[in-house]
Scaffold this active site. Structure first.
Site, PDB file in Angstrom:
ATOM      1  N   HIS A   1      35.676  37.186  33.946  1.00  0.00           N
ATOM      2  CA  HIS A   1      37.119  37.207  33.712  1.00  0.00           C
ATOM      3  C   HIS A   1      37.402  36.498  32.396  1.00  0.00           C
ATOM      4  O   HIS A   1      37.298  35.276  32.293  1.00  0.00           O
ATOM      5  CB  HIS A   1      37.851  36.511  34.863  1.00  0.00           C
ATOM      6  CG  HIS A   1      39.305  36.859  34.938  1.00  0.00           C
ATOM      7  ND1 HIS A   1      40.244  36.302  34.109  1.00  0.00           N
ATOM      8  CD2 HIS A   1      39.978  37.735  35.733  1.00  0.00           C
ATOM      9  CE1 HIS A   1      41.438  36.793  34.393  1.00  0.00           C
ATOM     10  NE2 HIS A   1      41.305  37.678  35.370  1.00  0.00           N
TER      11      HIS A   1
ATOM     12  N   CYS B   1      58.287  54.920  65.138  1.00  0.00           N
ATOM     13  CA  CYS B   1      57.995  56.306  65.498  1.00  0.00           C
ATOM     14  C   CYS B   1      56.514  56.382  65.824  1.00  0.00           C
ATOM     15  O   CYS B   1      55.935  55.396  66.278  1.00  0.00           O
ATOM     16  CB  CYS B   1      58.381  57.254  64.364  1.00  0.00           C
ATOM     17  SG  CYS B   1      57.559  56.894  62.811  1.00  0.00           S
TER      18      CYS B   1
END
Length: 715
Positions: free
Chosen positions: A635, A25
């Site tokens: 981390h 579309c």
């Protein structure tokens, strides 16, 4: 490769063999898949140029692209692997026939409890979306005519009895062609959607739009259809039966209802008529049945339904324009994702046809500009956070909104992915609605803000609204409030903040994170090895003949060009090379250069002065923006995100100011090791491309605060 994103999209939806059909579309690729479970929305959303992924019931899957969807569609269909896949309605792939696919889908049953509702919304949406370009173009012609009338170049062209010069009358035809014949366009799209021949649907609707058909009611006094004053028709006798003659131009409910009946009829005829004569008799019998049915019953019912809905909304607006101005912008954010705004668009058209003006589009503008304001807030934050992907997404969505009045790229690409945006956007909608409502009371506007034309609410169509001053204030208020609220509060929840921050920082460094949920990133932080211009608490050091300045107090200054900065160790333990980390993303340097620490303690400290850009609530990862411009990722452990915070006690939050040695988190190594995870902690420089080099100071035993990394600024 030119087709790389196209190929990635195909792979992410399960490969070409999983695609039954593909259409598009105005903003989205629309896949019908054989197995919707094979599509990976997360993988799709990581592809460059993709704004979002929307799984739907019935194995349907949508990929939000934005204004460039046609180019992406063309690239996909040009792939050799797509040679056997159908494009357009009813296309099939993998060698299966249309009947095979439908039989398989019926055998599966609906996916989810609301599959029928999804199908209804998709039917409504797909009946309008293919003609979105024509509607947009027509709305700009209307705006141009409105502007010319406002400037006094032409008379009020849409007022009763006004005759335009032939030249301007011709310009006027450029938009009228779309809206007069809108029922034919809707009939074509809706018929294709239900599996009927779209040209047969077009032809059925064309009969009741013929000038000769309308002329059948000439000279006949019009009456209220079913006693409804808003639906005036002329009743004529056809073969002894009363036929209501109505003006079907700009009507959309009649073609929608016609297609809804035509679809099952077409399937029935195909089932009972032999295949060798279907080409002749299916269209003939469908037209033979549907043309009289549409003229006598379906068409008038459609007119009645449209007039009824329009009348109900008009009654609410007449009762209280103030309430109406608030309800509409607050309702639209929930209607648009469902496709329910398309029937409202039909009512707008009907209002203009029957009343000469529309009262819905003004309040709707408050919603649209609140939506665009929220997107602008996201764009500003994305620039601030150096989030390249979100910058691209938000820029495209904002351009589509402000210039075209299209909200879908913003909704599907951003707002529905980050739920924190919606409450802020609703406040913007409420602000715009209140301005319209209060302004209407002060100015004594009987119907609130109105327009005499159907337009898409964008910057380009502002001149179409009256009073223009009140409309401008309302949309500006909605835009600014939504934008500021998003900027102040952010648009990500804590998990998303860490994930997006990593993506932003690693994109800036020219790297790619494997799993953003297991890292945190930085956008505005600073660190321990900076040269203080006020001379406070700085000590000199040397390393290989290079001058090094280690700051014990952060002041926000940036080190001079060419200086060698130091990043302190955030942990007590043993410094080791990244290649020893049991994770290929860190070990391979994908996240960036750095070093890892095998912890002997239980606390992670800030390796320098700066700001916490991302503090994961699970405690497993932190992103810091150091004052010297270095962006650091710490981390804690590998795969420790799976502990969901167990064994971690987080001490800071996003936006906190930290100094060298400020505790960030304490953790229980026994919990980590019992779960089978490694506690090794990578310390990564995310924006390494901003520096000449990033090197370990030394490997071996370290204490928190000891020099861990040298970062050489570019000369």
């Amino acid at each position: 490769m030119a087709h790389e994103p196209a190929q990635q999209i195909i792979d992410a939806v399960g490969g070409p063999d999983n695609i039954a059909s593909l259409t598009h579309c105005a903003t989205r690729l629309r896949f019908q898949l054989h197995d919707g479970d094979k599509a990976d929305p997360t993988a799709v959303e990581k592809i460059p140029g993709v704004l979002g992924a929307v799984p739907q019931a019935g194995d349907r899957f949508q990929v939000v692209i934005g204004g460039g969807v046609q180019n992406v569609y063309n690239e996909i269909m040009a792939l050799p692997v797509m040679a056997g896949v159908g494009g357009g309605a009813g296309g099939t792939g993998g060698g299966d026939s249309d009947a095979d696919i439908k039989a398989r889908e019926r055998a599966k049953g609906p996916r989810g409890t609301n599959a029928w509702l999804d199908s209804l919304f998709e039917f409504l949406s797909d009946s309008f979306r293919p003609i979105l370009g024509a509607l947009l173009g027509a709305s700009l012609f209307i705006t141009f005519m409105a502007l010319m009338a406002t400037l006094g170049v032409i008379p009020a062209w849409n007022s009763p009895g006004v005759t335009l010069d032939p030249s301007w009358a011709f310009v006027n035809l450029m938009w009228q062609c779309v809206f007069v014949f809108l029922p034919l366009m809707v009939a074509y799209n809706a018929s294709a959607k239900v599996g009927a021949d779209p040209w047969v649907g077009f032809a059925i609707m064309a009969v009741v739009m013929l000038p000769v058909f309308t002329a059948l009611g000439a000279g006949v006094e019009k009456t209220a259809l079913f006693g409804f004053e808003q639906a005036q028709v002329a009743i004529v006798q056809i073969w002894g039966l009363p036929m209501p003659i109505a003006d079907y131009s700009s009507q959309v409910f009649p073609p929608l209802l016609m297609a809804a009946v035509l679809g099952p009829l077409y399937k029935l005829l195909r089932r009972i008529i032999p295949e060798n004569v279907q080409l002749i008799f299916v269209p003939f019998l469908a037209m033979l049945i549907m043309i009289p049915l549409t003229a006598f019953l379906i068409g008038p019912i459609g007119v009645y339904v449209g007039a009824g809905l329009a009348s109900a909304l008009a009654a609410i607006n007449s009762f209280s324009p103030f309430i109406f101005a608030i309800v509409i912008p607050l309702a639209y954010p929930f209607m648009v994702p469902l496709g329910l705004h398309w029937p409202i668009n039909a009512i707008m058209l009907l209002n203009i046809q029957t009343l000469g003006y529309d009262f819905i589009q003004g309040p709707m503008g408050a919603w649209n500009f609140a939506c665009f304001g929220a997107t602008a807030g996201v764009l500003i934050l994305a620039w601030r956070e150096k989030d390249k992907d979100m910058r691209q997404t938000a820029t495209g969505a904002l351009a589509a909104g402000l210039l075209g009045g299209i909200s879908e790229p913003s909704l599907y690409g951003i707002h529905l992915r980050y739920k924190r945006i919606y409450p802020r956007m609703l406040v913007g909608c409420l602000t715009g609605g209140l301005i319209i409502g209060i302004g209407s009371l002060i100015l004594g506007l009987e119907h609130g803000i109105t327009t005499r034309a159907f337009v898409f609410t964008s910057l380009l169509t502002i001149p179409a609204f009256d009073p223009i001053g009140l409309y401008l204030i309302a949309i500006a208020g909605a835009f600014v409030v939504a934008m500021l609220l998003v900027m102040i509060s952010g648009y990500k929840n804590p998990d998303q903040a860490g994930a997006a921050a990593v993506a932003a920082a690693t994109a800036g460094a020219g790297t790619v994170a494997r799993d953003a949920d297991e890292a945190a990133s930085v956008s505005e932080v600073a660190g321990p090895g900076e040269l203080l211009t006020d001379g406070s608490a700085a000590t000199g050091a040397t390393a290989g003949g290079a001058a090094t300045a280690v700051a014990t107090k952060g002041q926000g200054e940036t080190s001079e060009v060419g200086a060698l900065l130091q990043i302190a160790s955030p942990l007590d333990g043993t410094a080791v090379g990244l290649d020893t980390v049991p994770d290929p993303v860190f070990a391979g340097g994908v996240m960036g250069p750095g070093v890892a620490v095998e912890p002997s303690g239980d606390t992670v400290y800030a390796p320098g002065a700066g700001t916490v850009a991302a503090a994961q609530p699970t405690g497993h990862a932190f992103g810091l923006q150091l004052d010297n411009g270095v962006e650091v990722l710490i981390h804690v452990g590998i795969d420790t995100v799976n502990l969901k915070g167990e064994g971690f006690d987080v001490k800071v939050k996003n936006g906190d100011r930290v100094e060298t040695g400020t505790p960030l988190v304490t953790f229980d190594r026994a919990v980590i090791e019992k779960a089978g995870y490694s506690a090794i902690t990578p310390v990564i420089v995310l924006n390494a491309d901003a520096f000449d080099s990033v090197d370990p100071v030394k490997l071996g035993p370290v204490s928190h605060g000891d020099p861990l990394l040298y970062v050489q600024k570019k000369a």
